[in-house]
Every structure is written in structure tokens, then in C-alpha cells.
Design a protein around this motif. Structure first.
Motif, mmCIF file in Angstrom:
data_model
loop_
_atom_site.group_PDB
_atom_site.id
_atom_site.type_symbol
_atom_site.label_atom_id
_atom_site.label_comp_id
_atom_site.label_asym_id
_atom_site.label_seq_id
_atom_site.Cartn_x
_atom_site.Cartn_y
_atom_site.Cartn_z
ATOM 1 N N LEU A 115 -1.597 2.644 5.039
ATOM 2 C CA LEU A 115 -2.133 1.868 3.990
ATOM 3 C C LEU A 115 -1.932 2.706 2.751
ATOM 4 O O LEU A 115 -1.899 2.038 1.641
ATOM 5 C CB LEU A 115 -3.436 1.817 4.443
ATOM 6 C CG LEU A 115 -4.132 0.843 5.628
ATOM 7 C CD1 LEU A 115 -5.380 0.785 5.807
ATOM 8 C CD2 LEU A 115 -3.116 -0.477 5.429
ATOM 9 N N TRP A 131 -5.838 -6.169 -0.333
ATOM 10 C CA TRP A 131 -7.022 -5.988 0.242
ATOM 11 C C TRP A 131 -8.037 -5.083 -0.136
ATOM 12 O O TRP A 131 -7.857 -4.418 -1.382
ATOM 13 C CB TRP A 131 -6.560 -5.298 1.813
ATOM 14 C CG TRP A 131 -6.162 -3.944 1.748
ATOM 15 C CD1 TRP A 131 -6.987 -2.705 1.679
ATOM 16 C CD2 TRP A 131 -4.604 -3.339 1.284
ATOM 17 N NE1 TRP A 131 -6.001 -1.559 1.555
ATOM 18 C CE2 TRP A 131 -4.675 -1.932 1.390
ATOM 19 C CE3 TRP A 131 -3.524 -4.090 1.366
ATOM 20 C CZ2 TRP A 131 -3.651 -1.247 1.216
ATOM 21 C CZ3 TRP A 131 -2.387 -3.337 1.109
ATOM 22 C CH2 TRP A 131 -2.442 -1.862 1.131
ATOM 23 N N GLU A 136 -10.580 -1.044 4.592
ATOM 24 C CA GLU A 136 -9.453 -0.115 5.349
ATOM 25 C C GLU A 136 -10.174 0.620 6.582
ATOM 26 O O GLU A 136 -11.246 1.222 6.515
ATOM 27 C CB GLU A 136 -9.145 1.012 4.309
ATOM 28 C CG GLU A 136 -8.363 0.499 3.141
ATOM 29 C CD GLU A 136 -7.741 1.279 2.395
ATOM 30 O OE1 GLU A 136 -7.930 2.503 2.271
ATOM 31 O OE2 GLU A 136 -7.054 1.130 1.148
#
Length: 185
Positions: A115, A131, A136
Motif C-alpha cells: 500500500l 482508498w 488500510e
């Protein structure tokens, strides 16, 4: 309509282990954490030169590591024309939106790898990250609660293929989640 999955597993294949690594491929699979069921999939190879052009990192030790991987893993990356990084990121963003957008929980294997590298690529291409940072999630943190489950989960497919890696991670994450919440008892 309620999303029956609610999670996306992401896996990158890269040319570095440093933050800001050049991306070779992006794989992602939406999934249900409780059942392990999967839904939509996303996969694309990324044009390496487009990563170099914006200053993403390549390191010699990762190149040497790739040279020691299976023919099948290297072939998929080397024989399929990659999308320019910006197109790959736009397409991935559309996939995230289809799977729940800012509400979906997005998983990477490690708090600073998949990520983080995607976020840096979005920043360097001046694209908005698709996102929500508060959604996360870290595969390694979850797995550390019952590590034997991962070690007992058989890998299917080609190791270091981003989609195969996603499916494998989903299997042991879902099993770990069920164990923690005693859903299999």
C-alpha cells in the motif's frame, strides 16, 4: 445493495524493496474475510520504463532476486506488454471504486510495502489515492496472531504472480480471522 465482500487484498511485484519501488505488476482480489469467498479480480503488468521515468526505485539485489525466481513468474512479467503506470493506477482506482471505494478495507502484506508503494506511485503521478487511509490493513499483523495457519496453507498457482499471491494471502488471512473469532468451533 450491501457489498458482500468489503475487503480487497493487494499484491505488488516490484523491482525494489524500498519505499517508492518501481512496480512490475498489480494484483488485487475482493474478498469476504469471514468466508474467504472472492469476487472481482484486478491484474495488470506495468511498463517498467514509465516507473523509471517518474523516479521510482530499482535496486540490484531485487533484480538478482528476480533472476532466481521461477521461469513462470518471470515469463508473465516479461512477455506481456505492461500498461503505463498512470493508466494502471487509474484502472486500479476504478476497480477499488467498483468494490466499495472509500469504504472498502484494503489489505497489503506488511505495513510499509504494497500500500505504501502504491500510495507513492499515486502521489508521483499526481493522481488521488482511491482508498481511505483509515481502511488500510496489514496481513502480517493479522497473521502474527496465529502464524501456524499461514505455514499450513498450501500455495496454489505460480509463486510471485500477484494474483496467485493475493488468493493465497486471502486463504490464510480468512482462516486466521476465523480462528481469532472462534468462528470454526
Amino acid at each position: 445493495m450491501e457489498n458482500k465482500f468489503g475487503h480487497i487484498m493487494v499484491d505488488l511485484e516490484t523491482m525494489s524493496t524500498n519505499p517508492g519501488a518501481a512496480i512490475l505488476s498489480i494484483g488485487a482480489v475482493e474478498f469476504n474475510m469471514v468466508t474467504g469467498d472472492t469476487g472481482k479480480e484486478f491484474y495488470c503488468n506495468v511498463d517498467l520504463q514509465s516507473c523509471i521515468d517518474i523516479g521510482l526505485d530499482i535496486e540490484a539485489k531485487t533484480i538478482m532476486w528476480w533472476l532466481r525466481q521461477s521461469y513462470e513468474a518471470r515469463e508473465k512479467l516479461a512477455t506481456t506488454k505492461g500498461d503505463l503506470l498512470q493508466k494502471a493506477l487509474v484502472d486500479f482506482g476504478k476497480f477499488v471504486e467498483e468494490c466499495g471505494g472509500q469504504e472498502v478495507e484494503i489489505w497489503g502484506n506488511g505495513p510499509t510495502f504494497d500500500l505504501t508503494n502504491l500510495a507513492i506511485a499515486y502521489q508521483k503521478t499526481s493522481l488521488a489515492k482511491p482508498w481511505n487511509f483509515s481502511k488500510e490493513r496489514c496481513v502480517r499483523t493479522l497473521v502474527s496472531q496465529w502464524p501456524y495457519i499461514k505455514s499450513m496453507t498450501k500455495f496454489q498457482g505460480v509463486l510471485h504472480d500477484a494474483l496467485a499471491d493475493c488468493h493465497h494471502q486471502i486463504k490464510y488471512c480468512s482462516a486466521t480471522y476465523r480462528k481469532i473469532h472462534r468462528l470454526d468451533e
